[in-house]
Scaffold this motif. Structure first.
Motif, short mmCIF file in Angstrom:
data_model
loop_
_atom_site.label_atom_id
_atom_site.label_comp_id
_atom_site.label_asym_id
_atom_site.label_seq_id
_atom_site.Cartn_x
_atom_site.Cartn_y
_atom_site.Cartn_z
N ALA A 362 -9.46 13.92 -19.35
CA ALA A 362 -9.17 14.15 -17.93
C ALA A 362 -8.18 15.28 -17.71
O ALA A 362 -8.17 15.91 -16.65
N ASN A 363 -7.34 15.55 -18.70
CA ASN A 363 -6.34 16.61 -18.54
C ASN A 363 -6.81 17.95 -19.06
O ASN A 363 -6.09 18.95 -18.95
N SER A 487 -16.63 5.31 -22.92
CA SER A 487 -16.83 6.01 -21.63
C SER A 487 -18.29 6.01 -21.21
O SER A 487 -18.59 5.95 -20.01
N ASP A 529 -10.01 7.93 -13.85
CA ASP A 529 -10.29 7.51 -15.22
C ASP A 529 -9.83 8.61 -16.18
O ASP A 529 -9.78 9.79 -15.82
N GLU A 530 -9.54 8.22 -17.40
CA GLU A 530 -9.09 9.20 -18.39
C GLU A 530 -10.23 10.10 -18.85
O GLU A 530 -10.00 11.12 -19.51
N ASN A 531 -11.46 9.72 -18.52
CA ASN A 531 -12.62 10.52 -18.93
C ASN A 531 -13.27 11.16 -17.69
O ASN A 531 -13.54 10.49 -16.70
N LYS A 532 -13.53 12.47 -17.77
CA LYS A 532 -14.02 13.18 -16.59
C LYS A 532 -15.45 12.77 -16.21
O LYS A 532 -15.80 12.76 -15.03
N GLN A 535 -15.06 9.77 -14.15
CA GLN A 535 -14.57 10.16 -12.82
C GLN A 535 -15.74 10.57 -11.95
O GLN A 535 -15.92 10.10 -10.81
N ARG A 570 -5.24 15.30 -9.45
CA ARG A 570 -5.59 15.27 -10.87
C ARG A 570 -6.90 15.95 -11.22
O ARG A 570 -7.11 16.33 -12.37
N PHE A 571 -7.80 16.11 -10.28
CA PHE A 571 -9.15 16.57 -10.61
C PHE A 571 -9.19 18.05 -10.99
O PHE A 571 -8.43 18.86 -10.47
N SER A 575 -15.05 17.65 -10.81
CA SER A 575 -14.70 16.42 -10.11
C SER A 575 -14.22 16.71 -8.70
O SER A 575 -14.47 15.94 -7.76
#
Length: 882
Positions: A362-363, A487, A529-532, A535, A570-571, A575
Motif C-alpha cells: 500500500a505504501n 490478499s 488495506d495494506e494491499n493495493k 483496496q 493514503r491512496f 486507487s
C-alpha cells in the motif's frame, strides 16, 4: 541521355555530403522521373550501380555506413522509377541473394507511392513479374516478392483477377514453391479480414479459395492443416453466412472431427475454435455429433496447455447464448461443473504475473501499468436519460480489479461460463454445486478456497433465489473472509460480496445492523488495506453497494466520508481514480443530501486540493478529478459556490487551449501533434454540472465570459462526444439565461438541427432535447426552422425503437412543437402521433412531458380522423399521464 545520367549520378553522390544539394537533387530527380516512360523503361547503368552499391553498403553493420545509406536512400526515393530499379535487382539472379532480398524489402516500402500511377500496360507487366518471381529458385526472393504482392493486394485485390487462381495453382502443386504461395494466400486473406472489407469484397476469396482448402484439408497428403484450419476459422467467424454458400459446412465439420485425435497442440486449439464458431452460427450442424464434440471439449478443458483449455472452455460460454442451452448441456452438466470449478483456480502463470502485488504494497508507488484511470460513465446525455451508472458497467469494473492486466484467461472464462450456466439452469444447479463448493472451501490450500469464493460470486445471479435460506450464513462467512491473511482471498471476497449486494441491501431493511452496516463497514475498512489490489476491489464493490443502496445511505454519509478521507490521505494513483468514482456514485445515490455544510467541509477541501495542485490539464489524474467534480456538483448545489469560480476558469481555459491546439494542428499538421480532446469533453461535462447545480448563480459566469462563443465552435467539432456535451450545456443555458442567448440564437439553431442524426444516439438525443427547450421559450418564433426540424423528427419516428431514449426525446420535442405551433402538419400524421403516444407514455413526469401532452391533445383535437384507428394509444397515454 548519357549526359543526364552522369549528372544525376553525381548529384546522388554529392548530395550526401551537401545538404543544400539534397533539395536541388530531389527536384531534378523528381522532374526527370516524371518525364520517364514506364512502358519503355530500361535501367541506366550508372544509377543501377549506385543503387546496388547502396544496398551492399546497407549490409555493413556500421553506424557510419548506415547513416550514408539513409542519406542516399532519402535522395533515391524521390526518383519516381526507383521501384523499377528495386524490382529489376530483385528479379535478376546476377545480383547476390542478400542484395536482392534487401531490394525486395525496400520495394515493399516504396511500391504504393507509384503503383496507382501506372498505366494499365505497365500495371500488367509489373504484376506478371511479381508472379514470376514467386517461382524464383531463391526462397529469400520468393518471400520478398510475397510481401510486395500482399501490399499491392491490400487495395487492389479486386482488380488483380489472376492473383488468387495463380496462388491456388502454386499451392496445389505441392512443390518447393507452394509454401510461399500458400503463405501469400494466407496473408492476402488475413488482410481482407483485418480491414473488415464488406462481404461482397470477400466473395471471390470465399467462393474460390475455401472450397479448395476444405477439400485439401481432408486429404492424407495435406501437411499444412493447422494453417488452413486457422485461416478458415478466421473467415468462418466473420463471414459464416456467405461461407455457407461456398462450402459444405457439414462436410467440413466432419473433416475437422476426423482430425480431433491429433497430438499437435496448436491444431487442437484451432479444432476447439471451430466447434465454438459452429455453436455460435450453425448449431444444427453439431447435433448429429454433439455427444462426441462435448466429450472432446470436456477433455480438452483439462489440457495441460492453457490456450487449448481456454479455447475449449469458450464452447460452454457460447452455448449459454442459445435458447436450447439447457437441452444441450443437461446430460453433461454433472461432469462439466467439476471441470469448470477446477479451472477457476489461479494458474501458475497468472500467479506469477501478479506475484509483485500480493503482499503489503500500500505504501509503494503505482507502477506505470497500474495508473490508467477508469471512466465510469458516459455523461452529457440529457432529456429523459437513462441512469449514468449501469450494473453491467460496475460489474465489469469490479472484475477489472481481479488482475486487470492478466487478460482473458481460462480462470475467467470458466467463471463466466459458470455464471451463464447458472442463469440458464437456476437453482436446480445447486444440488450439484453446493457439495463441490463446500469441499473446496474446506480445502487447506488458499488458492482452492479463493476459487470457491469466486464460484459463489459467479452463481449469484442465477441461483440467488435458491440460496435464500443460506445467504445469512454465506454473508457472515464472506465478512470473515475479508480478514483472510492472503490478499487474493480478500480481493475475490470483495467481488463476491458485491454480487449479493441487492440481497444485503434489502434484507430486513428495518434492521440494517444485521448485514447492511457490517458489509458497508468491512468494505470501507479495506479502503485502507495494506494491499493495493484489495483496496481497489473494496472500492469497486463499495461503488456497487452505493448504487443499490441509494437513499439508504443518507444516515451514513458522515461515516462514508470518513472512509473517503482516509483514502485521500493514503491512496496512490489507481486507487485514487476509483475513489473519485466512489465519490461520484455516492453523489448520484444521495442527491442533495450531500450538500449539508458538514459534509461539504469533509469532501470538497481534499478534492479541490487535488484539483488545484494538478497544473497539467492533459494529465489523467486531472481528468479523473474533473470527472469526479462533474458527478458531485449537481448534488452539492449552491454549496459548491465557494469553489465554483476556480473550477469555471480552469474549464474555460482548458476549452480555449484545446481549440487553439486543434487550429494549430489543422494549419500545421507536420509541426503539431493531434490534440487530445478528452479534457475538453470533460470540461464541458463539468460546466454542464455547474449549470445544473448552481442554476441562476451560474449565469454571472456565462454573461461575463466567452463561453457562448466557444460553444458555437465545439458544437461543430468532429468528435461526437464533444458535440454531445456541448449541445447539452447549451440546452441547459436556454433555461437559465435565454434572454442573453436570444440575440444570436438563430445562428445556433442550424447547428443543432444538423446534429439530428439518428445514427449518433447521444448527439441526436441532446439536439432533440434542445429543440424542445427552444420551442418552450421561443414559441412560434421557431417557425422558420420547422421544415428542417420536422423532416428530421419524422424520419426518426417512422420506425422507432422503443428502447432508445433518443426516440422518446424526439417524440417529446415534436409534441412540444405541436403545442407552440398548432397549425403544423407532418406526413403520415396518424402514424407519427400514434408513435408519439407510445413513446411519451413511458417518460417520467416533467415540465417537458406536460407540454408534450398538451401538444398531443391539441393535435388530436384538430385531426379527428386519428380517433378512428389510434385513439386507444392516446387513451392509454392519458391514463398514465394522470
Amino acid at each position: 541521355m548519357p549526359a543526364v545520367n552522369k549528372f544525376f549520378n553525381k548529384l546522388i553522390e554529392k548530395s550526401v555530403n551537401h545538404p543544400n544539394l539534397k533539395l536541388i537533387s530531389a527536384i531534378v530527380i523528381l522532374s526527370y522521373g516524371f518525364r520517364m516512360n514506364w512502358g519503355e523503361w530500361r535501367p541506366q547503368e550508372s544509377i543501377l550501380k549506385n543503387v546496388e552499391e547502396t544496398l551492399q553498403l546497407a549490409l555493413v553493420p556500421n553506424s557510419e555506413a548506415q547513416k550514408t545509406v539513409q542519406d542516399r536512400l532519402n535522395v533515391m526515393q524521390n526518383l519516381t522509377d526507383f521501384p523499377n530499379y528495386l524490382l529489376f535487382i530483385l528479379g535478376n539472379s546476377s545480383f547476390s541473394e542478400s542484395v536482392r532480398s534487401l531490394g525486395g524489402i525496400l520495394l515493399k516500402n516504396n511500391i504504393l507511392t507509384v503503383y496507382s500511377s501506372l498505366s494499365q500496360e505497365d500495371n500488367l507487366k509489373f504484376r506478371n513479374e511479381c508472379l514470376r518471381l514467386l517461382k524464383d529458385p531463391s526462397r529469400e526472393v520468393r518471400i520478398s516478392i510475397s510481401n510486395v504482392i500482399v501490399i499491392i493486394a491490400k487495395d487492389h485485390l479486386k482488380t488483380w483477377h489472376e492473383l488468387i487462381p495463380y496462388l491456388m495453382k502454386c499451392f496445389v502443386s505441392q512443390d518447393e514453391h507452394s509454401e510461399v504461395a500458400l503463405t501469400t494466400l494466407f496473408k492476402v486473406c488475413e488482410e481482407l479480414i483485418n480491414k473488415q472489407k464488406p462481404q461482397e469484397e470477400a466473395y471471390p476469396i470465399t467462393h474460390e479459395v475455401f472450397p479448395k482448402l476444405v477439400e485439401f484439408v481432408a486429404l492424407d497428403t495435406c501437411t499444412i492443416r493447422q494453417d488452413i484450419i486457422r485461416l478458415t476459422n478466421q473467415f468462418l467467424q466473420d463471414y459464416f453466412p456467405i461461407m455457407k454458400q461456398s462450402i459444405d459446412t457439414a462436410s467440413y465439420l466432419r473433416s475437422i472431427m476426423q482430425l480431433a485425435n491429433t497430438s499437435d497442440v496448436d491444431l487442437q486449439k484451432y479444432i476447439c475454435h471451430t466447434f465454438v464458431i459452429y455453436v455460435e452460427n450453425q448449431e444444427e450442424c453439431l447435433l448429429p455429433h454433439l455427444h462426441d464434440i462435448i466429450c472432446y471439449l470436456m477433455e480438452k478443458c483439462q489440457h495441460d496447455d492453457q490456450e487449448v483449455a481456454l479455447q475449449a472452455c469458450e464452447f460452454w460460454l457460447a452455448t449459454t447464448k442459445l435458447s436450447t442451452c439447457k437441452d444441450i448441456l443437461s446430460p453433461y452438466v454433472d461432469k462439466l461443473l467439476p471441470i469448470l470449478l477446477k479451472n477457476m483456480k489461479y494458474s501458475a502463470a497468472e500467479l506469477n504475473m501478479i506475484k509483485d502485488s500480493l503482499g503489503a504494497d500500500a505504501n509503494n508507488k503505482d507502477l506505470s501499468k497500474d495508473i490508467s484511470p477508469f471512466h465510469l460513465k458516459d455523461r452529457g446525455n440529457v432529456g429523459d436519460a437513462e441512469e449514468y451508472y449501469s450494473d453491467e458497467d460496475l460489474d465489469e469494473q469490479a472484475e477489472d480489479f481481479d488482475d486487470f492486466y492478466v487478460g482473458w484467461t481460462l480462470r475467467k472464462c470458466s467463471a463466466a461460463s459458470l455464471d451463464s450456466i447458472a442463469v440458464k439452469f437456476g437453482e436446480e444447479l445447486l444440488t450439484l454445486l453446493i457439495p463441490l463448493i463446500s469441499e473446496m472451501l474446506r480445502n487447506s490450500d488458499y488458492i482452492i478456497k479463493e476459487s470457491a469464493i469466486l464460484a459463489l460470486g459467479a452463481v449469484a445471479e442465477g441461483c440467488m433465489n435458491g440460496l435464500k435460506n443460506e445467504l445469512p450464513n454465506l454473508i457472515r462467512f464472506l465478512i470473515c473472509c475479508m480478514n483472510d491473511e492472503h490478499s487474493i482471498v480478500r480481493v475475490i471476497t470483495c467481488w463476491t460480496l458485491s454480487r449479493y449486494v441487492s440481497w444485503i441491501v434489502n434484507f430486513h431493511s428495518e434492521n440494517p445492523e444485521e448485514f447492511f452496516v457490517p458489509v458497508m463497514t468491512v468494505l470501507l475498512k479495506h479502503f485502507i488495506d495494506e494491499n493495493k489490489r484489495v483496496q481497489r476491489a473494496a472500492i469497486s464493490a463499495f461503488c456497487i453497494f452505493q448504487e443499490d443502496s441509494q437513499m439508504k445511505l443518507v444516515p451514513y454519509i458522515d461515516f462514508i466520508l470518513e472512509g473517503f478521507k482516509y483514502g485521500f490521505e493514503r491512496f496512490h494513483c489507481r486507487s485514487l481514480y476509483l475513489l473519485y468514482d466512489a465519490i461520484g456514485v455516492l453523489a448520484q445515490a444521495v442527491g442533495n443530501h450531500l450538500s449539508k455544510e458538514e459534509y461539504v467541509s469533509k469532501l470538497l477541501p481534499p478534492l479541490m486540493k487535488k484539483f488545484t495542485e494538478l497544473n497539467n490539464f492533459y494529465d489523467d489524474h486531472f481528468i479523473a478529478v474533473l470527472e469526479c467534480l462533474s458527478n458531485v456538483i449537481p448534488s452539492l448545489e449552491v454549496a459548491f459556490l465557494p469553489f465554483s469560480e476556480t473550477v469555471y476558469l480552469h474549464c474555460l481555459q482548458l476549452i480555449n487551449d484545446s481549440l487553439i491546439a486543434c487550429i494549430n494542428y489543422q494549419q500545421y499538421p507536420n509541426e503539431y501533434d493531434p490534440p487530445d480532446k478528452e479534457p475538453m469533453n470533460v470540461a464541458h461535462d463539468v460546466l454542464y454540472s455547474m449549470a445544473l447545480g448552481l442554476k441562476t448563480h451560474f449565469v454571472k459566469y456565462v454573461t461575463n465570459s466567452n463561453l457562448i462563443y466557444l460553444l458555437y465552435t465545439t458544437m461543430q467539432d468532429g468528435s461526437n462526444l464533444i458535440r454531445q456535451t456541448s449541445i447539452a450545456l447549451y440546452g441547459e443555458l436556454i433555461g437559465l439565461c435565454y434572454p442573453f442567448l436570444a440575440s444570436n440564437v438563430n445562428d445556433y439553431i442550424p447547428l443543432i438541427i444538423k446534429n439530428l442524426d439518428e445514427n449518433v444516439d447521444g448527439v441526436c438525443n441532446n439536439a432533440a432535447w434542445v429543440i424542445g427547450k427552444l420551442c418552450s421559450v421561443m414559441g412560434s418564433n421557431i417557425q422558420q426552422f420547422l421544415p428542417e426540424i420536422l423532416n428530421a423528427f419524422v424520419h426518426i419516428l417512422r420506425a422507432p425503437t422503443m428502447a432508445r431514449t433518443m426516440h422518446k426525446t424526439v417524440a417529446i420535442s415534436l409534441c412540444i412543437i405541436f403545442f407552440v405551433c398548432p397549425e403544423v402538419t407532418v406526413p403520415e400524421m396518424d402514424n407519427i402521433v400514434k408513435n408519439c403516444c407510445m413513446l411519451v407514455r413511458n417518460v417520467r413526469d416533467s415540465d417537458e412531458k406536460d407540454l408534450a401532452f398538451r401538444g398531443l391533445c391539441s393535435i388530436i383535437l384538430r385531426h379527428p380522423e386519428f380517433n378512428k384507428t389510434y385513439f386507444i394509444f392516446f387513451f392509454v397515454t392519458r391514463l398514465l399521464h394522470g
